[in-house]
Each structure stands twice: as structure tokens, then as C-alpha cells.
Motif scaffolding. Sequence first.
Motif, PDB file in Angstrom:
ATOM      1  N   ILE A 154       0.698  -0.963   0.098  1.00 25.71           N
ATOM      2  CA  ILE A 154       0.092  -0.061  -0.262  1.00 25.71           C
ATOM      3  C   ILE A 154       0.924   1.215   0.206  1.00 25.71           C
ATOM      4  N   ALA A 155       1.910   1.233   0.062  1.00 23.57           N
ATOM      5  CA  ALA A 155       3.032   2.570   0.957  1.00 23.57           C
ATOM      6  C   ALA A 155       3.580   2.418  -0.431  1.00 23.57           C
ATOM      7  N   ALA A 156       4.196   1.389  -1.291  1.00 27.74           N
ATOM      8  CA  ALA A 156       4.441   1.549  -2.750  1.00 27.74           C
ATOM      9  C   ALA A 156       3.282   1.990  -3.790  1.00 27.74           C
ATOM     10  N   LEU A 157       2.214   1.785  -3.599  1.00 27.98           N
ATOM     11  CA  LEU A 157       0.535   2.011  -4.227  1.00 27.98           C
ATOM     12  C   LEU A 157       0.925   3.529  -4.577  1.00 27.98           C
ATOM     13  N   ARG A 158       0.936   4.419  -2.858  1.00 27.34           N
ATOM     14  CA  ARG A 158       0.892   5.725  -2.738  1.00 27.34           C
ATOM     15  C   ARG A 158       1.967   6.743  -3.796  1.00 27.34           C
ATOM     16  N   LEU A 159       2.894   5.668  -3.932  1.00 25.00           N
ATOM     17  CA  LEU A 159       4.074   7.450  -4.100  1.00 25.00           C
ATOM     18  C   LEU A 159       3.531   7.727  -5.808  1.00 25.00           C
ATOM     19  N   PRO A 160       4.121   8.464  -5.883  1.00 19.48           N
ATOM     20  CA  PRO A 160       4.158   9.726  -6.945  1.00 19.48           C
ATOM     21  C   PRO A 160       4.426   8.528  -8.263  1.00 19.48           C
ATOM     22  N   ASP A 161       3.887   9.090  -9.707  1.00 24.11           N
ATOM     23  CA  ASP A 161       4.706   8.524 -10.877  1.00 24.11           C
ATOM     24  C   ASP A 161       6.359   9.627 -10.502  1.00 24.11           C
ATOM     25  N   GLN A 162       6.968   8.879 -11.458  1.00 21.78           N
ATOM     26  CA  GLN A 162       8.807   9.498 -11.250  1.00 21.78           C
ATOM     27  C   GLN A 162       8.858  10.684 -12.768  1.00 21.78           C
ATOM     28  N   GLN A 163       8.894  11.226 -12.538  1.00 23.79           N
ATOM     29  CA  GLN A 163       8.988  11.613 -14.489  1.00 23.79           C
ATOM     30  C   GLN A 163      10.234  12.172 -15.049  1.00 23.79           C
ATOM     31  N   ALA A 164      10.086  11.912 -15.941  1.00 22.68           N
ATOM     32  CA  ALA A 164      11.881  12.049 -16.409  1.00 22.68           C
ATOM     33  C   ALA A 164      12.283  13.764 -16.307  1.00 22.68           C
ATOM     34  N   ASP A 165      13.149  13.540 -16.232  1.00 22.08           N
ATOM     35  CA  ASP A 165      14.343  15.014 -16.254  1.00 22.08           C
ATOM     36  C   ASP A 165      15.958  14.886 -16.624  1.00 22.08           C
ATOM     37  N   GLY A 166      15.238  15.176 -18.500  1.00 22.37           N
ATOM     38  CA  GLY A 166      16.408  15.682 -19.443  1.00 22.37           C
ATOM     39  C   GLY A 166      16.918  13.984 -20.027  1.00 22.37           C
ATOM     40  N   GLU A 167      17.491  13.421 -20.683  1.00 23.19           N
ATOM     41  CA  GLU A 167      17.825  12.399 -21.066  1.00 23.19           C
ATOM     42  C   GLU A 167      18.338  10.717 -20.894  1.00 23.19           C
ATOM     43  N   ILE A 168      17.138   9.937 -20.782  1.00 26.20           N
ATOM     44  CA  ILE A 168      17.412   8.961 -19.938  1.00 26.20           C
ATOM     45  C   ILE A 168      17.132   7.892 -20.755  1.00 26.20           C
ATOM     46  N   ALA A 169      18.009   6.302 -20.124  1.00 26.42           N
ATOM     47  CA  ALA A 169      18.085   4.982 -21.364  1.00 26.42           C
ATOM     48  C   ALA A 169      16.954   4.243 -20.630  1.00 26.42           C
ATOM     49  N   CYS A 170      15.965   3.895 -21.002  1.00 26.73           N
ATOM     50  CA  CYS A 170      15.327   2.962 -21.270  1.00 26.73           C
ATOM     51  C   CYS A 170      15.326   1.387 -21.610  1.00 26.73           C
ATOM     52  N   THR A 171      15.497   0.456 -21.400  1.00 31.20           N
ATOM     53  CA  THR A 171      15.076  -0.600 -22.037  1.00 31.20           C
ATOM     54  C   THR A 171      13.671  -1.397 -22.695  1.00 31.20           C
TER      55      THR A 171
END
Length: 327
Positions: free
Chosen positions: A111-128
Amino acid sequence: MSRVRSGGTVLAVALLAVALVGCAGRSAGPGVVEDPGPARIVEKWTSCAEAAPQSGELPAPGGDDPAIGRIDPAFTPVTAVLCGREVRPRPGGGREQVATERRAEEIGPLIAALRLPDQQADGEIACTLDMVIPPWLALLDERGRWLRPYLPVNECRKPRPEVLAALDALRLTTVDTRTVGEVESAAAEAAGCEQRWADMVWVETTIGRPRPPAPAVPDAEPLRFCVYQVPASQQGGGKPAGDFAYGGPLPPDRQAAVLGKLAAARPATECATPASRFAVLRPLDGTGGPDRYVELDGCLRFLVVAPTGGSQLGQGDVALAELLGRR
């Protein structure tokens, strides 16, 4: 597709690529994720069979379901329910697909994890380019009401690692299972054949460009043959799927006769009659030589698909079909 099982939770991981790509930035990326509103609360939980009859199938339910949302502060979850599917061996042989309903009562970290906010991208990142598909999840309160919680995502729009870790750590108890279909019959398992296979002769001759057969010397590599029956509803379709009928190791004398006919075959004639039966010949150990497909009726053509790619089409005959048309 691979499935990772840990801590009783099954997470599906669809491996789309191994390269890294920029998934955020000025010119490309997910951008800002719009946080959903509160989840719709349903009055009474019944079962996974009723609430999530398609759970475990792909594509799995995702964040675009209008019922999914944030946990309302007035809603106090006490139980997590996970609906899914898995493949199990059957006592008499073969495998079946089973729908499961599992529950967890110790859900504070989740429940604690589900209440976390979304993480927003800040600049260039690498995603698989792998896609993590979490299980179908519902939360119940003491009154038996339930909702579908939104899973907060990271910069790459995948569930946050805290959410995945909390799901993985759940201590689950199975409360219900039901068989939903056969994956592999005992006969197919004993023969070493897949339960279903596509009629690739039809596929290649309708959408592909197979080359004419090239002269070949019959090889001595032991082969397995699997014969499939194509339902009338599948015949003539884009990729007709056949159901296993019979098969097993191809006797050496019949193998020599089959390969001799394939090597001496002529180019396929023009024909548009779908086959109701076809055979697949593969190396007995499943590796190495080409796959061979032979229509046992209809146009009586055959297709040889090389391990390195490319295919060759030839014209068989009744004698070839008869060699493979018996157990």
C-alpha cells in the motif's frame, strides 16, 4: 515472453529488445505522465472468475482501464487479491492452463508503494525495451468492497521498483484454482510434438515468396514427424492452426523414402485448395537441420525452411502423403 516467479507473485516480462534507447528528452520520450483520479470502488468482491475472467491473458489489464485509479484515503485496504494463470502438468500427462486466485493479508509495504507518486523524466535517460506486465491486482477492505489500484510508474512508464519489490514480497495463499484449457495433450507430449502448429505451406504460398526446390541428398539425421488436423474454420485463413493428431520418431525406412521424394520433387503447381492435414518434420533433438512441412491432402505441396532463413517450395504427391499419413 518469459515469466519470472518470485515470492509467489508472477510478473510477465516481454523481451522486445536488448538495446538501450532514449525514452525521454526534448525530441522523444514519454513526457509527463498524467496521474489518474481515484479508483472506482465496487461494493462486493466475488471471485477472480467473475471479476477478472481474462486475467493472465496478453495483453494484460493495464493502466488504461477506467476502473483503475489511486486509492481513496477513505478506503482502507486489508487484503490484496491477485488473479492470474499458469501452466501445470497433468497427472496423466500433458499440460493445462489453470486460472488462480491468490490472497495476501500483510500488505502494508504494498500500500505504501502504491501511494508513491509517478517519477517524471528530467532530461535524457536510457530505457530498455522490455515490458513488465504486473499481475491483475485488486484491494479489498473489511466490508468486502474492492478496487483496482493504479501502479505508480518510473521515468520509463514501467511500474516503480518499489511496487515490483512489494508485489514480489507478498506472502500469497491460493484460495481457488480452475482449469481453463488444455495446453498440451498427453499424446502430444509423448510424441514430442507441440499441441498446435501453423500450416506454413499455406502461409508461404499466400503471403511469402518461397523459392523452387533445390536438389538435395537425403540426410541421415533422425527426424520426428508431427501430423496436425486443421479445423474447417481455420482452413484458408491467414495462418491456419492445426491441432495435434499423431506423431513421433520417423522410422528410418520411412524417413529415407520421404527424404528421397523431397529431394526428387518438381516445382509446385498452381493450386489454392487448403489442406485439412499437414505434417511437420524436424530433427529428433529439436536442433540442427531444416524444418519440413508437407500437405497431406489439398495441393500436396511441401516446404523446406532452412535454419538460417529462406524457404523452398516443391510439389509432393499421394505417395509422399501416404508415407506420413499413417502413425
